[in-house]
Design an enzyme around this catalytic site. Structure first.
Site, PDB file in Angstrom:
ATOM      1  N   LYS A  67       4.177 108.516  28.478  1.00 37.08           N
ATOM      2  CA  LYS A  67       3.461 109.561  27.753  1.00 37.08           C
ATOM      3  C   LYS A  67       2.168 109.957  28.475  1.00 37.08           C
ATOM      4  O   LYS A  67       1.863 111.140  28.614  1.00 37.08           O
ATOM      5  CB  LYS A  67       3.170 109.096  26.320  1.00 37.08           C
ATOM      6  CG  LYS A  67       4.418 108.944  25.460  1.00 37.08           C
ATOM      7  CD  LYS A  67       4.088 108.601  24.023  1.00 37.08           C
ATOM      8  CE  LYS A  67       3.543 107.203  23.878  1.00 37.08           C
ATOM      9  NZ  LYS A  67       4.542 106.153  24.226  1.00 37.08           N
ATOM     10  N   THR A  68       1.410 108.967  28.937  1.00 36.27           N
ATOM     11  CA  THR A  68       0.177 109.267  29.663  1.00 36.27           C
ATOM     12  C   THR A  68       0.479 109.983  30.966  1.00 36.27           C
ATOM     13  O   THR A  68      -0.195 110.964  31.337  1.00 36.27           O
ATOM     14  CB  THR A  68      -0.605 107.978  29.945  1.00 36.27           C
ATOM     15  OG1 THR A  68      -0.915 107.329  28.702  1.00 36.27           O
ATOM     16  CG2 THR A  68      -1.898 108.278  30.688  1.00 36.27           C
ATOM     17  N   ASP A 112      -4.893 109.446  23.527  1.00 38.06           N
ATOM     18  CA  ASP A 112      -3.876 108.433  23.301  1.00 38.06           C
ATOM     19  C   ASP A 112      -4.107 107.790  21.928  1.00 38.06           C
ATOM     20  O   ASP A 112      -5.236 107.794  21.425  1.00 38.06           O
ATOM     21  CB  ASP A 112      -3.956 107.372  24.406  1.00 38.06           C
ATOM     22  CG  ASP A 112      -2.692 106.535  24.493  1.00 38.06           C
ATOM     23  OD1 ASP A 112      -1.681 106.885  23.848  1.00 38.06           O
ATOM     24  OD2 ASP A 112      -2.705 105.519  25.217  1.00 38.06           O
ATOM     25  N   THR A 161       2.603 106.048  19.437  1.00 40.80           N
ATOM     26  CA  THR A 161       3.815 105.241  19.284  1.00 40.80           C
ATOM     27  C   THR A 161       4.243 105.204  17.821  1.00 40.80           C
ATOM     28  O   THR A 161       5.297 104.649  17.513  1.00 40.80           O
ATOM     29  CB  THR A 161       3.570 103.801  19.781  1.00 40.80           C
ATOM     30  OG1 THR A 161       2.461 103.237  19.059  1.00 40.80           O
ATOM     31  CG2 THR A 161       3.257 103.793  21.271  1.00 40.80           C
ATOM     32  N   ARG A 220       7.577 101.247  32.650  1.00 41.92           N
ATOM     33  CA  ARG A 220       6.442 100.346  32.876  1.00 41.92           C
ATOM     34  C   ARG A 220       6.925  98.924  33.115  1.00 41.92           C
ATOM     35  O   ARG A 220       6.451  98.240  34.035  1.00 41.92           O
ATOM     36  CB  ARG A 220       5.481 100.387  31.680  1.00 41.92           C
ATOM     37  CG  ARG A 220       4.233  99.529  31.872  1.00 41.92           C
ATOM     38  CD  ARG A 220       3.345  99.582  30.647  1.00 41.92           C
ATOM     39  NE  ARG A 220       2.838 100.936  30.423  1.00 41.92           N
ATOM     40  CZ  ARG A 220       2.315 101.354  29.278  1.00 41.92           C
ATOM     41  NH1 ARG A 220       2.273 100.536  28.241  1.00 41.92           N
ATOM     42  NH2 ARG A 220       1.861 102.587  29.163  1.00 41.92           N
TER      43      ARG A 220
END
Length: 332
Positions: A67-68, A112, A161, A220
C-alpha cells in the site's frame, strides 16, 4: 510478540536501505494487483489530461501487500511530491492544519493507518478533501475567531488494514477505493526473482517459487525471507539459490512448507489438542498463548483462514481437517 516472526507483514524490515531499493518506482514495475493497476492508469491519465490532481485514493487490505509503495507510485505517476505520515501521528487538529497549509503547490499526502485518526482531526479533514479549505480557530470562548484557510488542491492517499473501522463519512470522500489481495505464489516468485537481481543474487526459478510459496502471500515477507536465505547460502558457500538451498534455509528459519511459523503451529495445536478443534473464543486463545488478541486477529489468523486451516464462526475459532493433516494430528 516475543518471537521474531519472519513472515509477519506488520514487522518492519531492519534493513531499510535494501527495503527501499527493492520498492518499484512506477506502475509498470509494480507486480501483481492487475485490476487495480489498470484502473489507476485510466484515472491518472484522465486527471493529467484535465490538468487536475487525482481524486482522493483509499488503499485497504492486509499488511505487507504494497500500500505504501503504491501510494508513492501514484504520486510519481502524477509528478507530485508526496508527504508520508500516519493516523496516530496527529494528536490534535492543529497538526493536521499545519500539514495541509504548508503546501505551496499541488502534491500528494499519504496517511497510513488512516482509521486511527481522531474524530476531531477527521472532521477537519472533510472540508479539506471536498473544498480545499480548513477552518482555523484563533483563541477560545467568546473571543474565538474563525477563519477559512484556502488550500492548494492535493490528492489524499489513505491506507488501512481495517477498512471496517473507517467512518462512513470519511470513506465517502474517497473517489477511488482499491482493495489489495494476497499474492499467488507465481506472482511472488516474480517479485523474488526481481529482488534477487537487485541484490546481485543468482536464483533458480524453483528456488524463487519455494520462497514464494512460504511467504504467506505478501511481498514484504517474500523479500525478508529472500534476504535470510541469502545469508544461509552465503555462509554455506552456495553461489546459487535453488530449491534445495531455499528449502534448507527456510526450514532452519522455522518456516514450513505452508509458510507457518512456530506461533502459527502452536495456535493450531492449541485449538486441536486443548479445545477439541473448537469452537473457542479468541480471548481464551490469547491467554493460553500469551499473545495479544490484536496479534492473533491481525497477524496469525488471516493467513490461517486464507489457507483453509482455520474458520471464524459466530461461536468462535475452529480448525479444519486440513489443519489436522498438516500437523499430523488426524487422530487427535
Amino acid at each position: 510478540m516475543d518471537e521474531n516472526r519472519l513472515t509477519d507483514p506488520l514487522e518492519q524490515d531492519q534493513d531499510r536501505e535494501h527495503d527501499q531499493s527493492l520498492r518499484p518506482r512506477r506502475l509498470d514495475e509494480f507486480i501483481g494487483q492487475e485490476k487495480i493497476k489498470q484502473n489507476l492508469r485510466v484515472f491518472i491519465a484522465a486527471a493529467r489530461q484535465r490538468g487536475e490532481v487525482l481524486d482522493h485514493v483509499l488503499l485497504h487490505g492486509p499488511p505487507g501487500l504494497g500500500k505504501t509503495t503504491l501510494a508513492q507510485i501514484i504520486a510519481a505517476e502524477m509528478d507530485l511530491e508526496v508527504r508520508l505520515t500516519s493516523g496516530p501521528a496527529f494528536t490534535n487538529s492543529a497538526e493536521l492544519i499545519a500539514l495541509l497549509s504548508e503546501q505551496t503547490e499541488q502534491r500528494a499526502i499519504f496517511i497510513d493507518e488512516i482509521h486511527r485518526l481522531g474524530r476531531v482531526v477527521e472532521e477537519h479533514l472533510y472540508p479539506a478533501m471536498e473544498d480545499w479549505r480548513v477552518e482555523l480557530i484563533i483563541d477560545k470562548g467568546p473571543n474565538a475567531r474563525h477563519f477559512n484557510l484556502q488550500l492548494e488542491p492535493f490528492t489524499l492517499i489513505g491506507a488501512t488494514t481495517r477498512a471496517g473501522l473507517i467512518t462512513a463519512a470519511l470513506r465517502s470522500r474517497f473517489g477511488i477505493v482499491c482493495h489489495l489481495d494476497f499474492y499467488p505464489p507465481e506472482e511472488l516468485a516474480i517479485i523474488v526473482t526481481r529482488s534477487a537481481g537487485i541484490l546481485g543474487l543468482e536464483i533458480r526459478p524453483e528456488g524463487a517459487l519455494e520462497i514464494a510459496r512460504r511467504s504467506r502471500g505478501t511481498p514484504r515477507a517474500a523479500n525478508r525471507l529472500l534476504r535470510r536465505v541469502r545469508d544461509y547460502a552465503q555462509v554455506d558457500g552456495q553461489d546459487v539459490i535453488d530449491r534445495q538451498v531455499a528449502d534448507q534455509g527456510l526450514t532452519r528459519l522455522g518456516v514450513d512448507e505452508r509458510g507457518l511459523e512456530p506461533l502459527d503451529r502452536r495456535y493450531l495445536e492449541l485449538v486441536i489438542k486443548h479445545f477439541g478443534g473448537g469452537p473457542v473464543g479468541v480471548q481464551n486463545l490469547s491467554v493460553s498463548l500469551g499473545e495479544e488478541t490484536d496479534t492473533l486477529e491481525d497477524v496469525v489468523e488471516p493467513y490461517l483462514i486464507q489457507s483453509g486451516l482455520l474458520m471464524r464462526t459466530a461461536r468462535g475459532r475452529e480448525t479444519t481437517p486440513l489443519a489436522r493433516t498438516h500437523l499430523g494430528l488426524e487422530n487427535e
